[in-house]
Design a protein around this motif. Structure first.
Motif: not given
Lengths: 396, 242
Positions: B94-101, B161-166, B171-173
């Motif tokens: 799961g990804f959490v990006f700096q600029s949200f994307n 939420a998008r990073a964890l939904v699946h 989890l990579i932030c």
């Protein structure tokens, strides 16, 4: 993912509008220009549509219906004697000058038909009766011609008139009076002049007793004999050329005079080149505008596609998303463009402007080309996205 | 299998990563070793250009190192082809990006559904799960809105939420708080810690933001393309150069 792909497309309304404009304009240009082209080309064989007969017989050197090479009157008897002929009637067609009441001249297409059978007579008369053609110095003029020639006439008050010619009006052909006894409805011709119908014998008079006045013979086969079969027999027995009246230009029938006329104009005039250029222009404009807009749509979404790639979407999924977006835009753009082309066509026909024939083939071809434009646009986008490194999403 | 093998979530050993041409080579990682355990939230810190993002990309399988081994939840990533790496990311990350994307033309719920749809889950199921997790991150009522209508903190909640939904194990932030103010950043990290805390999950956070160091179980400090030290207490770090 395809539903999201569509939502991405519809979510950016400005880009979508631009994309649809490009595709619709392209479809409009291609469909409209092709329809006008085929409309004009269909006018080249107008005599085949206006003068109905199952078999036409001509001089062997004739290549198309507007270029009649006179036959001898005795050829009519030879054709009538061919086995399988039910009846054969003479037909005269020529271009002559008509002199209007105001002294102006107008080039007309004079059609002389058999006074006994009226074979080749116009199917629809809006004024008068066909039988009145048997009266002296009488003619029947087509509706559009009556309107055109009416504008060249002089009213009872001696002033120029603006109303169409009507039954009872007169003009002159080669100094011989022509009195209108009927107005008919026929299709306009490529050569432009009004159609003036009279009897075959009177046509001889109007053409100042030209030595040969028999342009074509209209022939009806006996029951059980097909037109193509009869054509073969006539050619074999008389050495003349016999044609079927089939007007389906897409057919490969060698004997169709309409088809031969169509392709004669296709190969001997610059019309296809001129219209073909416009259609190609539409294609290139479509590729340029749509390709550019779709590319900029992809560029704007590039970091999101990179994020989707990082999240585990393969290029196959992303390529299909882009195809869904491009083809959906293509489908809507085609609908808008073809619809506008239809609307313009209808308006043109209602105003009696140049012809407009939108064959189903034109729509299919336009549809295929618009999808081609969409395909090219999608491929350009796919190439761009495929070069994006998924790791780029971590670079801020 | 040893107890240690059970607890290790991510292990990178002797990883080399270079960019550019042989004549003009930039060394991003040089013999880098890194280890993250199951159930922990580990932060990767260090000055700009020290190789944090490159190491993160290597762990995420978006970059393939020139040398070394990378193992994530028992799966060796080195040697996997692009398709296998893509499939691995789809299931495990799961990804959490700096600029949200977050995709601006999609609604909040549609953005959150993306990882599930990439996995091929039916639309309705993806939507139901997305709505459930949106509620968990405190954005109930904003599901149909566009991300641009949300504040930075709310957008990052959507990204979480998008990073964890699946329910990915890793989890990579990447700099999750750099675009947020102090309080919002703290709330986001609380959320990440609360939602991701699980014995079967590991969270790797790359950050410059020393205000959030207190949320880490351990902090790995990087310098010149390698891990220079790992500490349990943020107070032990010299943050002046970060």
């Amino acid at each position: 993912m395809y539903r999201l792909a569509l939502n991405m497309l519809f979510g950016d309304r400005a880009k979508l509008a631009m994309l649809l404009c490009g595709l619709a304009f392209s479809a409009l240009l291609m469909a409209q220009q092709s329809s006008v082209f085929f409309g004009i080309m269909s006018w080249t064989y107008t005599p085949m549509v206006n003068i109905r007969a199952q078999v036409w017989v001509s001089d062997p050197m004739v290549e198309q219906v507007n270029d009649a090479k006179p036959l001898r009157d005795t050829d009519l008897g030879r054709v009538r004697s061919v086995d399988g002929v039910a009846w054969a009637a003479p037909l005269h067609t020529s271009f002559v000058q008509a002199r209007m009441q105001d002294g102006n001249f107008k080039l007309i297409t004079l059609v002389g038909i058999d006074a006994d059978t009226f074979a080749g007579a116009p199917a629809v008369l809006t004024q008068g009766r066909i039988e009145d053609l048997r009266l002296p110095d009488t003619v029947i003029v087509d509706e559009w011609g009556a309107s055109l020639m009416g504008r060249m006439g002089v009213g009872p008050d001696g002033k120029p008139r603006s109303t169409p010619l009507k039954v009872g009006d007169t003009f002159e052909i080669n100094d011989i009076q022509a009195r209108i006894v009927g107005i008919c409805k026929v299709r306009r011709a490529f050569t432009g002049g009004p159609f003036v119908y009279t009897t075959y014998d009177r046509a001889k008079g109007y053409t100042l007793g030209a030595r040969r006045t028999l342009s074509f013979m209209l022939v009806e086969p006996q029951k059980g004999v097909t037109p193509a079969e009869l054509c073969g027999r006539i050619e074999r027995d008389t050495g003349l050329k016999a044609w079927t009246s089939d007007t389906v230009i897409w057919s490969w029938g060698e004997r169709s005079l309409a088809r031969n006329t169509f392709w004669w104009f296709w190969t001997n005039t610059g019309i296809p080149f001129s219209f073909g250029t416009a259609v190609l222009l539409g294609l290139f404009v479509g590729i340029a505008i749509s390709g550019q807009t779709f590319y900029s749509f992809v560029l704007e979404n590039l970091k999101y596609f990179a994020a989707i790639k990082a999240m585990g979407a393969g290029m196959g999924v992303i390529a299909r998303m882009l195809f869904v977006q491009a083809f959906t835009a293509g489908l809507i753009g085609f609908g808008l463009g073809a619809g506008m082309a239809q609307a313009i066509g209808r308006a043109m026909i209602e105003k009696g402007m140049p012809p407009f024939v939108m064959f189903p083939q034109i729509l299919w071809a336009t549809f295929a080309l618009v999808l081609g434009i969409s395909f090219v646009s999608a491929v350009i986008g796919i190439i761009k996205v495929s070069r994006v490194d998924a790791a780029s999403v971590f670079r801020g | 299998m040893s107890h240690q093998a059970h607890t290790v979530a991510v292990r990178a050993s002797g990883v080399d990563m270079f960019f550019g041409t042989p004549e003009n080579q930039v060394v991003a990682l040089k013999q880098a070793d890194f280890e993250a355990r199951r159930g922990e939230l580990i932060m990767l810190v260090g000055p700009s250009g020290c190789g944090k993002t490159t190491l993160l990309s290597v762990i995420a399988g978006t970059l393939t190192p020139q040398a070394g081994t990378v193992e994530v939840f028992g799966q060796r990533l080195d040697g996997l082809g692009q398709e296998e790496l893509t499939s691995f990311r789809r299931k495990n990350l799961g990804f959490v990006f700096q600029s949200f994307n977050l995709i601006p033309t999609l609604s909040v719920v549609e953005n959150v559904m993306v990882p599930l749809l990439i996995q091929g889950r039916p639309y309705d199921e993806a939507q139901a799960r997305a709505l459930a997790i949106i509620e968990k991150v405190g954005l109930k009522g904003r599901e149909e809105g566009r991300p641009n209508a949300l504040s930075g903190g709310q957008q990052q909640r959507v990204a979480i939420a998008r990073a964890l939904v699946h329910e990915p194990p890793l989890l990579i932030c990447d700099e999750p708080t750099s675009a947020l103010d102090k309080d919002t950043g703290a709330h986001i990290m609380e959320l990440v810690r609360d939602l991701s805390r699980s014995p079967e999950r590991c969270v790797v956070v790359v950050t410059h933001d020393h205000r959030i160091f207190r949320f880490a179980d351990r902090i790995a400090e990087m310098e010149d393309g390698r891990i220079s030290r790992v500490v349990d207490d943020p107070k032990l770090l010299d943050t002046s150069h970060l």
